[in-house]
Design a protein around this motif. Structure first.
Motif, PDB file in Angstrom:
ATOM      1  N   HIS A 128     -25.955  -5.154   0.857  1.00  0.00           N
ATOM      2  CA  HIS A 128     -27.319  -5.690   0.706  1.00  0.00           C
ATOM      3  C   HIS A 128     -28.615  -5.171   1.596  1.00  0.00           C
ATOM      4  N   GLN A 129     -28.145  -4.285   2.286  1.00  0.00           N
ATOM      5  CA  GLN A 129     -29.073  -3.577   3.212  1.00  0.00           C
ATOM      6  C   GLN A 129     -29.393  -2.395   2.855  1.00  0.00           C
ATOM      7  N   PRO A 130     -30.660  -2.078   2.524  1.00  0.00           N
ATOM      8  CA  PRO A 130     -31.210  -0.657   2.202  1.00  0.00           C
ATOM      9  C   PRO A 130     -30.931   0.398   3.392  1.00  0.00           C
ATOM     10  N   LEU A 131     -29.676   0.794   3.737  1.00  0.00           N
ATOM     11  CA  LEU A 131     -29.438   1.739   4.549  1.00  0.00           C
ATOM     12  C   LEU A 131     -30.024   3.046   4.578  1.00  0.00           C
ATOM     13  N   PHE A 132     -30.107   3.663   5.645  1.00  0.00           N
ATOM     14  CA  PHE A 132     -30.944   4.951   5.902  1.00  0.00           C
ATOM     15  C   PHE A 132     -29.768   5.894   5.280  1.00  0.00           C
ATOM     16  N   ARG A 133     -28.456   5.728   5.675  1.00  0.00           N
ATOM     17  CA  ARG A 133     -27.530   6.543   5.252  1.00  0.00           C
ATOM     18  C   ARG A 133     -26.200   5.593   5.182  1.00  0.00           C
ATOM     19  N   VAL A 134     -25.312   6.079   4.280  1.00  0.00           N
ATOM     20  CA  VAL A 134     -24.045   5.498   4.018  1.00  0.00           C
ATOM     21  C   VAL A 134     -22.875   6.336   4.604  1.00  0.00           C
ATOM     22  N   PRO A 135     -22.292   5.763   5.600  1.00  0.00           N
ATOM     23  CA  PRO A 135     -21.414   6.631   6.363  1.00  0.00           C
ATOM     24  C   PRO A 135     -19.952   6.338   5.552  1.00  0.00           C
ATOM     25  N   LEU A 136     -19.400   7.830   5.123  1.00  0.00           N
ATOM     26  CA  LEU A 136     -18.169   7.750   4.619  1.00  0.00           C
ATOM     27  C   LEU A 136     -17.165   8.449   5.827  1.00  0.00           C
ATOM     28  N   LEU A 137     -16.006   8.177   5.702  1.00  0.00           N
ATOM     29  CA  LEU A 137     -15.015   8.772   6.748  1.00  0.00           C
ATOM     30  C   LEU A 137     -14.044   9.640   5.899  1.00  0.00           C
ATOM     31  N   VAL A 138     -14.043  10.731   5.964  1.00  0.00           N
ATOM     32  CA  VAL A 138     -13.365  11.644   5.091  1.00  0.00           C
ATOM     33  C   VAL A 138     -12.592  12.540   5.878  1.00  0.00           C
ATOM     34  N   HIS A 139     -11.490  12.911   4.991  1.00  0.00           N
ATOM     35  CA  HIS A 139     -10.492  14.150   5.266  1.00  0.00           C
ATOM     36  C   HIS A 139     -11.384  15.610   5.393  1.00  0.00           C
ATOM     37  N   ASP A 140     -11.185  16.476   6.049  1.00  0.00           N
ATOM     38  CA  ASP A 140     -11.701  17.842   5.837  1.00  0.00           C
ATOM     39  C   ASP A 140     -13.371  17.741   5.394  1.00  0.00           C
ATOM     40  N   ARG A 141     -14.201  17.408   6.639  1.00  0.00           N
ATOM     41  CA  ARG A 141     -15.539  16.899   6.338  1.00  0.00           C
ATOM     42  C   ARG A 141     -16.331  18.482   6.026  1.00  0.00           C
ATOM     43  N   ASP A 142     -15.905  19.417   6.637  1.00  0.00           N
ATOM     44  CA  ASP A 142     -16.686  20.666   6.596  1.00  0.00           C
ATOM     45  C   ASP A 142     -16.600  20.953   5.164  1.00  0.00           C
ATOM     46  N   THR A 143     -15.589  20.989   4.568  1.00  0.00           N
ATOM     47  CA  THR A 143     -15.390  21.555   3.196  1.00  0.00           C
ATOM     48  C   THR A 143     -16.220  20.596   2.353  1.00  0.00           C
ATOM     49  N   ALA A 144     -16.255  19.382   2.763  1.00  0.00           N
ATOM     50  CA  ALA A 144     -17.178  18.389   1.891  1.00  0.00           C
ATOM     51  C   ALA A 144     -18.633  18.323   1.760  1.00  0.00           C
ATOM     52  N   ILE A 145     -18.903  19.034   3.208  1.00  0.00           N
ATOM     53  CA  ILE A 145     -20.449  19.364   3.334  1.00  0.00           C
ATOM     54  C   ILE A 145     -20.821  20.663   2.505  1.00  0.00           C
ATOM     55  N   ALA A 146     -19.818  21.529   2.764  1.00  0.00           N
ATOM     56  CA  ALA A 146     -20.178  22.770   1.932  1.00  0.00           C
ATOM     57  C   ALA A 146     -20.302  22.486   0.319  1.00  0.00           C
ATOM     58  N   ALA A 147     -19.214  21.744  -0.091  1.00  0.00           N
ATOM     59  CA  ALA A 147     -19.269  21.215  -1.517  1.00  0.00           C
ATOM     60  C   ALA A 147     -20.553  20.532  -1.995  1.00  0.00           C
ATOM     61  N   LEU A 148     -21.012  19.704  -1.065  1.00  0.00           N
ATOM     62  CA  LEU A 148     -22.339  18.894  -1.352  1.00  0.00           C
ATOM     63  C   LEU A 148     -23.470  19.869  -1.279  1.00  0.00           C
TER      64      LEU A 148
ATOM     65  N   VAL B 249     -15.564   4.885   2.130  1.00  0.00           N
ATOM     66  CA  VAL B 249     -16.777   4.251   2.797  1.00  0.00           C
ATOM     67  C   VAL B 249     -16.311   3.541   3.998  1.00  0.00           C
ATOM     68  N   ALA B 250     -17.280   3.577   5.117  1.00  0.00           N
ATOM     69  CA  ALA B 250     -16.909   2.488   6.353  1.00  0.00           C
ATOM     70  C   ALA B 250     -16.925   1.170   6.034  1.00  0.00           C
ATOM     71  N   ASP B 251     -16.212   0.692   6.660  1.00  0.00           N
ATOM     72  CA  ASP B 251     -15.748  -0.814   6.466  1.00  0.00           C
ATOM     73  C   ASP B 251     -16.976  -1.639   6.570  1.00  0.00           C
ATOM     74  N   GLY B 252     -17.845  -1.296   7.334  1.00  0.00           N
ATOM     75  CA  GLY B 252     -19.264  -2.069   7.876  1.00  0.00           C
ATOM     76  C   GLY B 252     -19.951  -2.105   6.890  1.00  0.00           C
ATOM     77  N   VAL B 253     -19.821  -1.014   6.055  1.00  0.00           N
ATOM     78  CA  VAL B 253     -20.952  -0.865   4.823  1.00  0.00           C
ATOM     79  C   VAL B 253     -20.589  -1.918   3.837  1.00  0.00           C
ATOM     80  N   ARG B 254     -19.411  -2.334   3.664  1.00  0.00           N
ATOM     81  CA  ARG B 254     -18.978  -3.400   2.742  1.00  0.00           C
ATOM     82  C   ARG B 254     -19.640  -4.712   3.229  1.00  0.00           C
ATOM     83  N   SER B 255     -19.702  -4.762   4.558  1.00  0.00           N
ATOM     84  CA  SER B 255     -20.336  -6.388   4.976  1.00  0.00           C
ATOM     85  C   SER B 255     -21.977  -6.279   4.835  1.00  0.00           C
ATOM     86  N   HIS B 256     -22.392  -5.083   4.594  1.00  0.00           N
ATOM     87  CA  HIS B 256     -23.777  -4.868   4.518  1.00  0.00           C
ATOM     88  C   HIS B 256     -24.407  -4.234   3.400  1.00  0.00           C
TER      89      HIS B 256
END
Length: 381
Positions: free
Chosen positions: A290-310, A281-288
Protein backbone atom coordinates in the motif's frame (compact mmCIF):
# COMPACT_ATOMS: atom_id res chain seq x y z
CA UNK A 1 4.09 26.60 -4.20
CA UNK A 2 7.88 26.51 -3.94
CA UNK A 3 9.38 22.99 -3.79
CA UNK A 4 10.71 23.34 -0.24
CA UNK A 5 7.29 24.61 0.91
CA UNK A 6 5.58 21.55 -0.52
CA UNK A 7 7.98 19.23 1.34
CA UNK A 8 7.58 21.31 4.51
CA UNK A 9 3.81 20.87 4.24
CA UNK A 10 4.21 17.09 3.98
CA UNK A 11 6.78 16.68 6.75
CA UNK A 12 5.95 19.52 9.14
CA UNK A 13 9.65 20.39 9.14
CA UNK A 14 11.81 23.35 8.18
CA UNK A 15 13.05 22.77 4.65
CA UNK A 16 15.98 23.97 2.57
CA UNK A 17 16.02 23.87 -1.23
CA UNK A 18 19.23 22.50 -2.77
CA UNK A 19 20.64 21.84 -6.24
CA UNK A 20 20.71 18.09 -5.51
CA UNK A 21 19.99 15.36 -2.99
CA UNK A 22 23.70 14.55 -2.81
CA UNK A 23 24.57 18.06 -1.67
CA UNK A 24 21.93 17.75 1.05
CA UNK A 25 23.40 14.49 2.31
CA UNK A 26 26.84 16.04 2.60
CA UNK A 27 25.49 19.06 4.49
CA UNK A 28 23.57 16.82 6.91
CA UNK A 29 26.54 14.53 7.54
CA UNK A 30 28.84 17.48 8.19
CA UNK A 31 26.32 19.25 10.42
CA UNK A 32 25.50 16.37 12.75
CA UNK A 33 28.57 14.13 12.56
CA UNK A 34 32.13 14.75 13.70
CA UNK A 35 35.01 13.63 11.49
CA UNK A 36 36.20 10.19 12.50
CA UNK A 37 32.74 8.98 13.52
CA UNK A 38 31.68 5.49 12.45
CA UNK A 39 28.66 5.65 10.15
CA UNK A 40 26.53 2.57 9.52
CA UNK A 41 25.27 2.43 5.94
CA UNK A 42 23.88 -0.02 3.42
CA UNK A 43 26.27 -1.44 0.81
CA UNK A 44 23.62 -0.97 -1.89
CA UNK A 45 23.11 2.62 -3.02
CA UNK A 46 24.34 5.07 -5.63
CA UNK A 47 28.13 5.16 -5.88
CA UNK A 48 28.38 8.86 -5.07
CA UNK A 49 26.83 8.34 -1.61
CA UNK A 50 29.95 6.50 -0.45
CA UNK A 51 32.14 9.39 -1.58
CA UNK A 52 29.94 11.90 0.27
CA UNK A 53 30.49 9.92 3.48
CA UNK A 54 34.25 9.92 2.89
CA UNK A 55 34.18 13.63 2.06
CA UNK A 56 32.53 14.27 5.44
CA UNK A 57 35.51 12.59 7.09
CA UNK A 58 33.49 9.63 8.36
CA UNK A 59 34.33 5.94 8.50
CA UNK A 60 31.79 3.92 6.46
CA UNK A 61 30.74 0.80 8.37
CA UNK A 62 28.98 -1.46 5.89
CA UNK A 63 25.88 -3.20 7.21
CA UNK A 64 24.52 -6.61 6.30
CA UNK A 65 21.31 -6.30 4.30
CA UNK A 66 18.06 -8.18 4.40
CA UNK A 67 17.20 -10.16 1.25
CA UNK A 68 13.61 -9.09 1.86
CA UNK A 69 14.17 -5.48 0.83
CA UNK A 70 17.88 -4.75 0.27
CA UNK A 71 17.97 -2.38 3.27
CA UNK A 72 20.03 -2.58 6.46
CA UNK A 73 19.27 -5.74 8.46
CA UNK A 74 19.04 -4.03 11.84
CA UNK A 75 18.63 -7.36 13.65
CA UNK A 76 22.20 -8.31 12.73
CA UNK A 77 23.97 -5.05 13.58
CA UNK A 78 25.82 -4.12 16.76
CA UNK A 79 24.57 -0.57 17.03
CA UNK A 80 26.75 0.09 20.07
CA UNK A 81 29.76 0.02 17.73
CA UNK A 82 28.60 2.91 15.51
CA UNK A 83 27.92 6.60 16.10
CA UNK A 84 25.46 7.37 13.31
CA UNK A 85 23.27 5.70 10.69
CA UNK A 86 22.49 6.64 7.10
CA UNK A 87 19.37 4.93 5.78
CA UNK A 88 18.68 4.26 2.09
CA UNK A 89 14.98 3.27 1.90
CA UNK A 90 15.83 1.43 -1.29
CA UNK A 91 13.23 1.90 -4.06
CA UNK A 92 10.91 3.38 -1.43
CA UNK A 93 10.86 0.35 0.88
CA UNK A 94 11.37 1.73 4.39
CA UNK A 95 14.39 1.06 6.53
CA UNK A 96 13.73 -0.05 10.11
CA UNK A 97 14.02 3.48 11.47
CA UNK A 98 12.70 2.51 14.92
CA UNK A 99 15.73 0.26 15.43
CA UNK A 100 18.09 3.23 15.13
CA UNK A 101 16.55 5.28 17.93
CA UNK A 102 19.22 6.99 20.01
CA UNK A 103 21.71 7.26 17.14
CA UNK A 104 22.38 10.20 14.90
CA UNK A 105 20.06 9.30 12.02
CA UNK A 106 20.30 10.81 8.55
CA UNK A 107 17.51 9.61 6.26
CA UNK A 108 18.21 9.43 2.56
CA UNK A 109 14.65 9.55 1.29
CA UNK A 110 15.49 10.13 -2.38
CA UNK A 111 13.43 7.03 -3.24
CA UNK A 112 10.86 7.49 -0.48
CA UNK A 113 9.14 10.82 -1.03
CA UNK A 114 5.73 9.18 -0.58
CA UNK A 115 6.55 6.36 1.85
CA UNK A 116 4.78 6.65 5.20
CA UNK A 117 4.93 4.50 8.31
CA UNK A 118 3.15 6.10 11.26
CA UNK A 119 4.38 9.38 9.73
CA UNK A 120 6.27 10.26 6.55
CA UNK A 121 9.81 9.01 6.13
CA UNK A 122 12.23 11.89 6.40
CA UNK A 123 10.78 12.90 9.78
CA UNK A 124 12.40 10.28 12.02
CA UNK A 125 16.04 11.35 11.99
CA UNK A 126 17.90 14.57 12.57
CA UNK A 127 17.54 15.19 8.84
CA UNK A 128 15.61 13.83 5.88
CA UNK A 129 17.09 14.45 2.44
CA UNK A 130 14.66 14.31 -0.49
CA UNK A 131 15.23 14.25 -4.24
CA UNK A 132 13.20 16.19 -6.79
CA UNK A 133 14.54 14.09 -9.65
CA UNK A 134 13.00 10.78 -8.50
CA UNK A 135 9.22 10.75 -7.82
CA UNK A 136 8.66 14.23 -9.29
CA UNK A 137 10.99 13.62 -12.25
CA UNK A 138 12.23 17.22 -12.19
CA UNK A 139 15.70 16.36 -13.46
CA UNK A 140 17.51 17.91 -10.51
CA UNK A 141 17.00 19.41 -7.09
CA UNK A 142 16.85 18.28 -3.49
CA UNK A 143 15.24 19.33 -0.23
CA UNK A 144 16.75 18.99 3.25
CA UNK A 145 14.14 18.71 6.02
CA UNK A 146 15.05 19.40 9.68
CA UNK A 147 13.20 20.05 12.94
CA UNK A 148 15.01 23.15 14.19
CA UNK A 149 14.94 26.63 12.70
CA UNK A 150 18.42 27.18 14.15
CA UNK A 151 19.71 24.11 12.28
CA UNK A 152 18.06 25.42 9.10
CA UNK A 153 19.87 28.73 9.42
CA UNK A 154 23.23 27.02 9.96
CA UNK A 155 22.66 24.65 7.04
CA UNK A 156 21.62 27.54 4.80
CA UNK A 157 24.93 29.29 5.50
CA UNK A 158 26.84 26.07 4.82
CA UNK A 159 24.91 25.56 1.57
CA UNK A 160 25.67 29.06 0.36
CA UNK A 161 29.40 28.54 0.93
CA UNK A 162 29.35 25.44 -1.30
CA UNK A 163 27.13 26.75 -4.10
CA UNK A 164 28.70 27.40 -7.47
CA UNK A 165 27.35 29.95 -9.98
CA UNK A 166 24.64 28.61 -12.23
CA UNK A 167 24.16 29.30 -15.93
CA UNK A 168 20.79 30.05 -17.52
CA UNK A 169 21.67 28.13 -20.69
CA UNK A 170 22.61 25.00 -18.69
CA UNK A 171 19.43 25.33 -16.67
CA UNK A 172 17.26 25.62 -19.78
CA UNK A 173 18.92 22.57 -21.34
CA UNK A 174 18.39 20.57 -18.13
CA UNK A 175 14.70 21.48 -17.93
CA UNK A 176 14.14 20.84 -21.65
CA UNK A 177 15.88 17.45 -21.38
CA UNK A 178 13.72 16.47 -18.43
CA UNK A 179 10.57 17.55 -20.28
CA UNK A 180 11.63 15.45 -23.25
CA UNK A 181 12.16 12.40 -21.01
CA UNK A 182 8.73 12.83 -19.48
CA UNK A 183 7.15 13.17 -22.92
CA UNK A 184 8.95 10.05 -24.17
CA UNK A 185 7.61 8.07 -21.21
CA UNK A 186 4.08 9.39 -21.57
CA UNK A 187 3.93 8.83 -25.34
CA UNK A 188 5.66 5.44 -25.26
CA UNK A 189 8.67 6.75 -27.16
CA UNK A 190 11.35 5.44 -24.82
CA UNK A 191 12.86 3.04 -27.34
CA UNK A 192 13.43 5.59 -30.14
CA UNK A 193 14.58 8.14 -27.54
CA UNK A 194 17.21 5.73 -26.21
CA UNK A 195 18.35 4.97 -29.74
CA UNK A 196 18.67 8.68 -30.55
CA UNK A 197 20.61 9.38 -27.35
CA UNK A 198 23.10 6.64 -28.19
CA UNK A 199 23.48 7.85 -31.75
CA UNK A 200 24.21 11.37 -30.51
CA UNK A 201 26.60 10.14 -27.80
CA UNK A 202 24.45 11.59 -25.01
CA UNK A 203 24.93 8.62 -22.69
CA UNK A 204 27.92 9.03 -20.39
CA UNK A 205 30.69 6.62 -21.26
CA UNK A 206 32.17 4.40 -18.61
CA UNK A 207 34.40 1.41 -18.26
CA UNK A 208 33.49 -1.07 -15.56
CA UNK A 209 31.98 0.65 -12.54
CA UNK A 210 29.68 3.66 -12.94
CA UNK A 211 32.27 5.82 -11.15
CA UNK A 212 35.86 4.68 -11.42
CA UNK A 213 37.38 4.33 -7.93
CA UNK A 214 40.86 5.70 -8.80
CA UNK A 215 42.26 4.51 -5.48
CA UNK A 216 45.47 6.60 -5.33
CA UNK A 217 43.63 9.81 -6.15
CA UNK A 218 40.85 8.95 -3.68
CA UNK A 219 43.38 8.30 -0.91
CA UNK A 220 44.88 11.73 -1.61
CA UNK A 221 41.46 13.38 -1.47
CA UNK A 222 40.78 11.72 1.89
CA UNK A 223 43.77 13.51 3.34
CA UNK A 224 41.82 16.75 2.77
CA UNK A 225 38.58 15.53 4.36
CA UNK A 226 36.31 16.87 5.66
CA UNK A 227 35.94 18.90 2.48
CA UNK A 228 33.62 18.42 -0.46
CA UNK A 229 35.56 20.02 -3.29
CA UNK A 230 38.40 17.44 -3.43
CA UNK A 231 35.76 14.74 -3.96
CA UNK A 232 34.03 16.50 -6.86
CA UNK A 233 35.46 14.10 -9.49
CA UNK A 234 33.60 11.24 -7.80
CA UNK A 235 30.50 12.94 -6.39
CA UNK A 236 29.45 14.81 -9.55
CA UNK A 237 29.19 11.57 -11.62
CA UNK A 238 26.18 12.01 -13.93
CA UNK A 239 25.17 15.36 -12.38
CA UNK A 240 28.06 17.72 -12.96
CA UNK A 241 25.99 20.66 -11.73
CA UNK A 242 25.17 19.10 -8.35
CA UNK A 243 26.43 22.25 -6.58
CA UNK A 244 25.29 24.83 -9.14
CA UNK A 245 22.84 27.50 -8.01
CA UNK A 246 19.42 27.05 -9.66
CA UNK A 247 17.38 29.95 -10.98
CA UNK A 248 13.69 30.64 -11.41
CA UNK A 249 13.29 28.32 -14.41
CA UNK A 250 14.45 25.27 -12.45
CA UNK A 251 12.38 26.26 -9.41
CA UNK A 252 9.29 26.71 -11.59
CA UNK A 253 9.79 23.29 -13.17
CA UNK A 254 10.49 21.59 -9.83
CA UNK A 255 7.30 23.04 -8.37
CA UNK A 256 5.31 22.02 -11.44
CA UNK A 257 6.59 18.43 -11.34
CA UNK A 258 6.17 18.12 -7.57
CA UNK A 259 2.56 19.27 -7.84
CA UNK A 260 1.85 16.34 -10.18
CA UNK A 261 2.97 13.68 -7.69
CA UNK A 262 -0.32 13.40 -5.72
CA UNK A 263 -2.26 12.97 -8.96
CA UNK A 264 -0.08 9.98 -9.90
CA UNK A 265 -0.52 8.26 -6.55
CA UNK A 266 -3.44 5.99 -7.49
CA UNK A 267 -1.73 4.92 -10.70
CA UNK A 268 1.50 4.21 -8.84
CA UNK A 269 -0.36 2.17 -6.19
CA UNK A 270 -2.12 0.16 -8.89
CA UNK A 271 1.23 -0.64 -10.46
CA UNK A 272 2.70 -1.73 -7.13
CA UNK A 273 -0.31 -4.00 -6.52
CA UNK A 274 -0.04 -5.68 -9.92
CA UNK A 275 3.72 -6.19 -9.69
CA UNK A 276 3.40 -7.53 -6.13
CA UNK A 277 1.52 -10.53 -7.53
CA UNK A 278 4.53 -11.71 -9.53
CA UNK A 279 6.50 -14.66 -8.12
CA UNK A 280 9.72 -12.72 -8.68
CA UNK A 281 8.79 -9.74 -6.49
CA UNK A 282 10.98 -9.05 -3.44
CA UNK A 283 9.29 -10.22 -0.25
CA UNK A 284 9.50 -6.76 1.27
CA UNK A 285 7.14 -5.38 -1.37
CA UNK A 286 4.32 -7.65 -0.18
CA UNK A 287 4.66 -6.12 3.29
CA UNK A 288 4.33 -2.60 1.83
CA UNK A 289 1.95 -3.09 -1.07
CA UNK A 290 0.00 0.00 0.00
CA UNK A 291 3.03 2.28 -0.37
CA UNK A 292 3.39 4.24 -3.63
CA UNK A 293 6.92 2.97 -4.21
CA UNK A 294 9.40 4.69 -6.49
CA UNK A 295 10.33 1.35 -8.03
CA UNK A 296 9.16 -2.21 -7.40
CA UNK A 297 12.16 -4.54 -7.00
CA UNK A 298 11.93 -7.96 -8.63
CA UNK A 299 14.62 -10.60 -8.11
CA UNK A 300 15.11 -12.41 -11.41
CA UNK A 301 17.30 -14.93 -13.16
CA UNK A 302 19.29 -13.59 -16.14
CA UNK A 303 18.64 -9.93 -15.45
CA UNK A 304 20.54 -8.66 -18.50
CA UNK A 305 18.27 -10.56 -20.86
CA UNK A 306 15.23 -9.21 -19.02
CA UNK A 307 16.52 -5.61 -19.31
CA UNK A 308 17.02 -6.03 -23.05
CA UNK A 309 13.52 -7.49 -23.46
CA UNK A 310 12.00 -4.61 -21.51
CA UNK A 311 13.85 -2.06 -23.61
CA UNK A 312 12.41 -3.62 -26.78
CA UNK A 313 8.98 -2.87 -25.30
CA UNK A 314 9.97 0.72 -24.55
CA UNK A 315 10.66 0.23 -20.82
CA UNK A 316 14.00 1.57 -19.63
CA UNK A 317 15.64 0.14 -16.51
CA UNK A 318 17.72 2.24 -14.16
CA UNK A 319 18.78 2.52 -10.51
CA UNK A 320 20.91 -0.63 -10.50
CA UNK A 321 23.54 -0.52 -7.75
CA UNK A 322 26.06 -3.23 -8.47
CA UNK A 323 28.48 -4.15 -6.97
CA UNK A 324 27.99 -3.50 -3.24
CA UNK A 325 30.43 -1.15 -1.55
CA UNK A 326 32.28 -4.10 0.03
CA UNK A 327 33.48 -5.18 -3.41
CA UNK A 328 33.60 -1.73 -4.98
CA UNK A 329 35.82 0.05 -2.48
CA UNK A 330 37.75 -2.39 -0.28
CA UNK A 331 40.16 -0.54 1.96
CA UNK A 332 37.98 2.56 2.10
CA UNK A 333 35.20 0.92 4.13
CA UNK A 334 34.80 -1.38 7.09
CA UNK A 335 33.33 -4.43 5.36
CA UNK A 336 30.06 -6.09 6.22
CA UNK A 337 30.29 -9.18 8.45
CA UNK A 338 28.18 -10.98 5.86
CA UNK A 339 28.37 -9.51 2.35
CA UNK A 340 26.65 -12.40 0.53
CA UNK A 341 23.02 -11.18 0.84
CA UNK A 342 24.04 -7.81 -0.62
CA UNK A 343 25.89 -9.46 -3.49
CA UNK A 344 22.90 -11.70 -4.22
CA UNK A 345 20.46 -8.81 -4.11
CA UNK A 346 22.56 -6.40 -6.19
CA UNK A 347 23.23 -8.93 -8.93
CA UNK A 348 19.61 -10.07 -9.29
CA UNK A 349 17.39 -7.07 -8.58
CA UNK A 350 15.33 -5.63 -11.42
CA UNK A 351 13.63 -2.33 -10.39
CA UNK A 352 10.41 -1.62 -12.28
CA UNK A 353 8.60 1.71 -12.43
CA UNK A 354 5.05 1.00 -11.17
CA UNK A 355 3.68 3.87 -13.27
CA UNK A 356 4.47 1.79 -16.37
CA UNK A 357 3.80 -1.67 -15.00
CA UNK A 358 1.27 -2.33 -17.76
CA UNK A 359 3.99 -1.98 -20.40
CA UNK A 360 6.41 -4.20 -18.52
CA UNK A 361 4.09 -7.03 -17.43
CA UNK A 362 4.15 -8.94 -20.77
CA UNK A 363 7.89 -9.42 -20.21
CA UNK A 364 7.86 -9.72 -16.44
CA UNK A 365 5.24 -12.47 -16.32
CA UNK A 366 7.62 -14.86 -18.07
CA UNK A 367 10.69 -14.18 -15.92
CA UNK A 368 12.14 -16.84 -13.67
CA UNK A 369 13.02 -16.05 -10.05
CA UNK A 370 16.67 -15.57 -9.18
CA UNK A 371 18.62 -18.79 -8.68
CA UNK A 372 18.13 -20.74 -5.48
CA UNK A 373 21.40 -19.55 -3.98
CA UNK A 374 19.23 -16.98 -2.21
CA UNK A 375 20.51 -16.59 1.38
CA UNK A 376 17.22 -17.64 3.00
CA UNK A 377 18.86 -18.16 6.36
CA UNK A 378 19.52 -14.43 6.55
CA UNK A 379 15.87 -13.46 6.54
CA UNK A 380 14.63 -12.71 10.07
CA UNK A 381 11.70 -14.86 11.15
Amino acid sequence: MRPESAVAERTGRHCLLLPSNRMGLYLALRHWCTPGMRLLMSPISADEILFLVLAAGLRPVIAPVSPRDGNIDASRVDLSSVDAVLTTNLYGLPDDVAAFSGKILIEDVAHALETTLDRPLGTYGQAGVFSLSKHPGAGSGGVLAVDSAADLQSLTRARDLLLEPGAMRTELVSVASSMARQAALRLDLVRPALKLMRMLGMEEEREGYRIGLQSPELAEAMRLAPALQPFDPWVRADLHTYRARRGWVARWYQSRRLAKVPGERSRRLAGVASLAELPTVADGVRSHVHQPLFRVPLLVHDRDTAIAALERRGVATGYLYDPPYDDYAPGFTEPSPDPEPARWWASNVLPVDPLYAHRALPVLQDLMPARSDRPESRIPS
